[in-house]
Design a protein around this motif. Sequence first.
Motif, PDB file in Angstrom:
ATOM      1  N   ASP A 213      -7.844  27.047   1.544  1.00  7.74           N
ATOM      2  CA  ASP A 213      -8.860  26.780   0.515  1.00  7.74           C
ATOM      3  C   ASP A 213      -8.894  25.294   0.172  1.00  7.74           C
ATOM      4  O   ASP A 213      -9.961  24.683   0.073  1.00  7.74           O
ATOM      5  CB  ASP A 213      -8.546  27.553  -0.767  1.00  7.74           C
ATOM      6  N   VAL A 214      -7.713  24.752  -0.006  1.00  5.64           N
ATOM      7  CA  VAL A 214      -7.632  23.327  -0.346  1.00  5.64           C
ATOM      8  C   VAL A 214      -8.234  22.486   0.767  1.00  5.64           C
ATOM      9  O   VAL A 214      -8.993  21.547   0.525  1.00  5.64           O
ATOM     10  CB  VAL A 214      -6.167  22.894  -0.599  1.00  5.64           C
ATOM     11  N   ALA A 215      -7.902  22.882   1.994  1.00  7.30           N
ATOM     12  CA  ALA A 215      -8.415  22.130   3.140  1.00  7.30           C
ATOM     13  C   ALA A 215      -9.939  22.124   3.149  1.00  7.30           C
ATOM     14  O   ALA A 215     -10.569  21.077   3.343  1.00  7.30           O
ATOM     15  CB  ALA A 215      -7.873  22.724   4.440  1.00  7.30           C
ATOM     16  N   VAL A 216     -10.508  23.286   2.928  1.00  2.00           N
ATOM     17  CA  VAL A 216     -11.963  23.382   2.914  1.00  2.00           C
ATOM     18  C   VAL A 216     -12.550  22.537   1.782  1.00  2.00           C
ATOM     19  O   VAL A 216     -13.477  21.754   1.981  1.00  2.00           O
ATOM     20  CB  VAL A 216     -12.416  24.855   2.763  1.00  2.00           C
ATOM     21  N   ALA A 217     -11.966  22.674   0.617  1.00  3.75           N
ATOM     22  CA  ALA A 217     -12.511  21.985  -0.554  1.00  3.75           C
ATOM     23  C   ALA A 217     -12.401  20.468  -0.448  1.00  3.75           C
ATOM     24  O   ALA A 217     -13.245  19.738  -0.958  1.00  3.75           O
ATOM     25  CB  ALA A 217     -11.808  22.476  -1.819  1.00  3.75           C
ATOM     26  N   THR A 218     -11.364  20.009   0.205  1.00  2.30           N
ATOM     27  CA  THR A 218     -11.148  18.563   0.227  1.00  2.30           C
ATOM     28  C   THR A 218     -11.585  17.911   1.531  1.00  2.30           C
ATOM     29  O   THR A 218     -11.586  16.693   1.633  1.00  2.30           O
ATOM     30  CB  THR A 218      -9.652  18.236   0.038  1.00  2.30           C
ATOM     31  N   SER A 219     -11.888  18.712   2.520  1.00  4.70           N
ATOM     32  CA  SER A 219     -12.242  18.193   3.846  1.00  4.70           C
ATOM     33  C   SER A 219     -11.083  17.512   4.557  1.00  4.70           C
ATOM     34  O   SER A 219     -11.295  16.679   5.425  1.00  4.70           O
ATOM     35  CB  SER A 219     -13.403  17.209   3.805  1.00  4.70           C
ATOM     36  N   ILE A 220      -9.895  17.841   4.158  1.00  7.11           N
ATOM     37  CA  ILE A 220      -8.735  17.320   4.873  1.00  7.11           C
ATOM     38  C   ILE A 220      -8.273  18.420   5.828  1.00  7.11           C
ATOM     39  O   ILE A 220      -8.293  19.586   5.469  1.00  7.11           O
ATOM     40  CB  ILE A 220      -7.603  16.949   3.896  1.00  7.11           C
ATOM     41  N   ALA A 221      -7.869  18.032   7.024  1.00 10.38           N
ATOM     42  CA  ALA A 221      -7.485  19.028   8.022  1.00 10.38           C
ATOM     43  C   ALA A 221      -6.369  19.939   7.533  1.00 10.38           C
ATOM     44  O   ALA A 221      -5.418  19.481   6.887  1.00 10.38           O
ATOM     45  CB  ALA A 221      -7.042  18.331   9.310  1.00 10.38           C
TER      46      ALA A 221
ATOM     47  N   ARG B  76       0.788  -1.216   0.000  1.00 11.22           N
ATOM     48  CA  ARG B  76       0.000   0.000   0.000  1.00 11.22           C
ATOM     49  C   ARG B  76       0.824   1.271   0.000  1.00 11.22           C
ATOM     50  O   ARG B  76       1.948   1.296   0.443  1.00 11.22           O
ATOM     51  CB  ARG B  76      -0.979   0.013   1.158  1.00 11.22           C
ATOM     52  N   ILE B  77       0.219   2.285  -0.528  1.00 11.95           N
ATOM     53  CA  ILE B  77       0.779   3.610  -0.378  1.00 11.95           C
ATOM     54  C   ILE B  77       0.177   4.172   0.898  1.00 11.95           C
ATOM     55  O   ILE B  77      -0.869   3.718   1.347  1.00 11.95           O
ATOM     56  CB  ILE B  77       0.412   4.521  -1.558  1.00 11.95           C
ATOM     57  N   SER B  78       0.840   5.129   1.484  1.00  9.45           N
ATOM     58  CA  SER B  78       0.329   5.644   2.753  1.00  9.45           C
ATOM     59  C   SER B  78      -0.880   6.544   2.513  1.00  9.45           C
ATOM     60  O   SER B  78      -1.117   7.038   1.416  1.00  9.45           O
ATOM     61  CB  SER B  78       1.409   6.422   3.481  1.00  9.45           C
ATOM     62  N   LYS B  79      -1.618   6.704   3.574  1.00  6.81           N
ATOM     63  CA  LYS B  79      -2.803   7.550   3.533  1.00  6.81           C
ATOM     64  C   LYS B  79      -2.417   8.963   3.092  1.00  6.81           C
ATOM     65  O   LYS B  79      -3.136   9.603   2.323  1.00  6.81           O
ATOM     66  CB  LYS B  79      -3.374   7.593   4.944  1.00  6.81           C
ATOM     67  N   LEU B  80      -1.296   9.422   3.584  1.00  5.87           N
ATOM     68  CA  LEU B  80      -0.860  10.766   3.232  1.00  5.87           C
ATOM     69  C   LEU B  80      -0.627  10.898   1.731  1.00  5.87           C
ATOM     70  O   LEU B  80      -0.952  11.922   1.128  1.00  5.87           O
ATOM     71  CB  LEU B  80       0.428  11.129   3.978  1.00  5.87           C
ATOM     72  N   THR B  81      -0.072   9.882   1.144  1.00 10.51           N
ATOM     73  CA  THR B  81       0.149   9.932  -0.299  1.00 10.51           C
ATOM     74  C   THR B  81      -1.185   9.984  -1.032  1.00 10.51           C
ATOM     75  O   THR B  81      -1.345  10.715  -2.014  1.00 10.51           O
ATOM     76  CB  THR B  81       0.956   8.713  -0.759  1.00 10.51           C
ATOM     77  N   ASP B  82      -2.104   9.221  -0.523  1.00  9.90           N
ATOM     78  CA  ASP B  82      -3.435   9.232  -1.108  1.00  9.90           C
ATOM     79  C   ASP B  82      -4.047  10.637  -1.001  1.00  9.90           C
ATOM     80  O   ASP B  82      -4.535  11.199  -1.986  1.00  9.90           O
ATOM     81  CB  ASP B  82      -4.295   8.206  -0.354  1.00  9.90           C
ATOM     82  N   TYR B  83      -3.971  11.191   0.179  1.00  8.51           N
ATOM     83  CA  TYR B  83      -4.444  12.557   0.368  1.00  8.51           C
ATOM     84  C   TYR B  83      -3.715  13.522  -0.551  1.00  8.51           C
ATOM     85  O   TYR B  83      -4.313  14.436  -1.118  1.00  8.51           O
ATOM     86  CB  TYR B  83      -4.205  13.010   1.810  1.00  8.51           C
ATOM     87  N   GLY B  84      -2.422  13.307  -0.658  1.00  5.37           N
ATOM     88  CA  GLY B  84      -1.615  14.173  -1.509  1.00  5.37           C
ATOM     89  C   GLY B  84      -2.159  14.201  -2.921  1.00  5.37           C
ATOM     90  O   GLY B  84      -2.200  15.259  -3.572  1.00  5.37           O
ATOM     91  N   THR B  85      -2.596  13.062  -3.373  1.00  3.46           N
ATOM     92  CA  THR B  85      -3.156  12.991  -4.717  1.00  3.46           C
ATOM     93  C   THR B  85      -4.438  13.799  -4.803  1.00  3.46           C
ATOM     94  O   THR B  85      -4.700  14.488  -5.802  1.00  3.46           O
ATOM     95  CB  THR B  85      -3.469  11.528  -5.076  1.00  3.46           C
ATOM     96  N   VAL B  86      -5.215  13.717  -3.765  1.00  7.22           N
ATOM     97  CA  VAL B  86      -6.464  14.477  -3.742  1.00  7.22           C
ATOM     98  C   VAL B  86      -6.171  15.980  -3.770  1.00  7.22           C
ATOM     99  O   VAL B  86      -6.810  16.737  -4.509  1.00  7.22           O
ATOM    100  CB  VAL B  86      -7.282  14.112  -2.481  1.00  7.22           C
ATOM    101  N   VAL B  87      -5.174  16.361  -3.010  1.00 12.18           N
ATOM    102  CA  VAL B  87      -4.772  17.766  -2.984  1.00 12.18           C
ATOM    103  C   VAL B  87      -4.303  18.212  -4.364  1.00 12.18           C
ATOM    104  O   VAL B  87      -4.719  19.262  -4.880  1.00 12.18           O
ATOM    105  CB  VAL B  87      -3.658  17.976  -1.935  1.00 12.18           C
TER     106      VAL B  87
END
Lengths: 153, 153
Positions: free
Chosen positions: B30-38, B3-14
């Motif tokens: 802005d990115v945080a709001v749009a993606t719902s990531i802290a 697996r890739i780490s969760k952070l990498t996955d989030y990174g892709t979303v960002v």
Amino acid sequence: MLRISKLTDYGTVVLAHLAHDDSSLVSASDVAVATSIALPTVSKLLKALARADLVRSTRGAQGGYQLSRGAKEISAAAVIDALEGPVSITECSSHDGHCDIESVCAVGGAWQRINIAIRRSLEEVSLADLLQAQRLPSRFEFAGTPINIEMKN
Amino acid sequence: MLRISKLTDYGTVVLAHLAHDDSSLVSASDVAVATSIALPTVSKLLKALARADLVRSTRGAQGGYQLSRGAKEISAAAVIDALEGPVSITECSSHDGHCDIESVCAVGGAWQRINIAIRRSLEEVSLADLLQAQRLPSRFEFAGTPINIEMKN
DNA sequence: ATTAAATAGGACTAAAATAGTCCTCTTTTA
DNA sequence: TAAAAGAGGACTATTTTAGTCCTATTTAAT
């Protein structure tokens, strides 16, 4: 990136040893001595491999383990599955995984597809290939495009 | 497995979000709001991505981030490298890693080869591909059994 | 100039996964 | 029936990963 666990790596070493000593039964402690991996660890690995039917066990005195089929019939994917479970590349792609940001996730199934591609390539690789470390004949598709993998050396 | 780490996955979303908002500067919040990531997490990710030159940052008021190049020019491999470092599939195959059982390891460079194969395939996949790959139900076989992967949006 | 909005960098903490050990039970052979 | 094996699982320690927070720096607007 993308690592397999140390145990899986060790597991491969253990399997490699069994493949060497082809016909006869080898005890966990023999394997431990031969590979320099601690006995409890070897034992744990072999139990897991037995559950996944990659090795066959014989209990009792003079018992031991042997490969359940030829080294060519055991894929790298099977080894990984046996020792790490069929987990996916991302958390949200695993079966009952829940993804916090699902609703706004723009990436969706992309990693899954990569996962499948990688999985296919791992299925092409057998334990025998691992042992010989020779050219791996890998060819698979991603996003409809055939991808050829050449290996140097 | 693998697996890739969760952070990498989030990174892709960002990154996906930045790719959407193509031309303009987007702040971490802005990115945080749009993606719902802290926010602190988004911030951490963007800093790492900036160091790897996948995004370009502009400091100060009205500052923010933007992709440093087109989404087609950013490979999945680059994203993983940026967020997880260029680690290999096994410990002993990483550059300065040391392997306890090196001397008796029958597996040798086999995993490295697989690593190279996977790496190549990840280099073939761009961020743009990741974005497009929405909603494709997938089907493949494992151990002879067909497996269906359903994606819940 | 001063203030506010940003990023940069890194220290720190908490949580989770991984690795490794150990104990008890069952099976089998000599 | 004793010893040599594996089976299964509980447990602990370690390491990795995730996430937060603090302080410094940069820049734009007033």
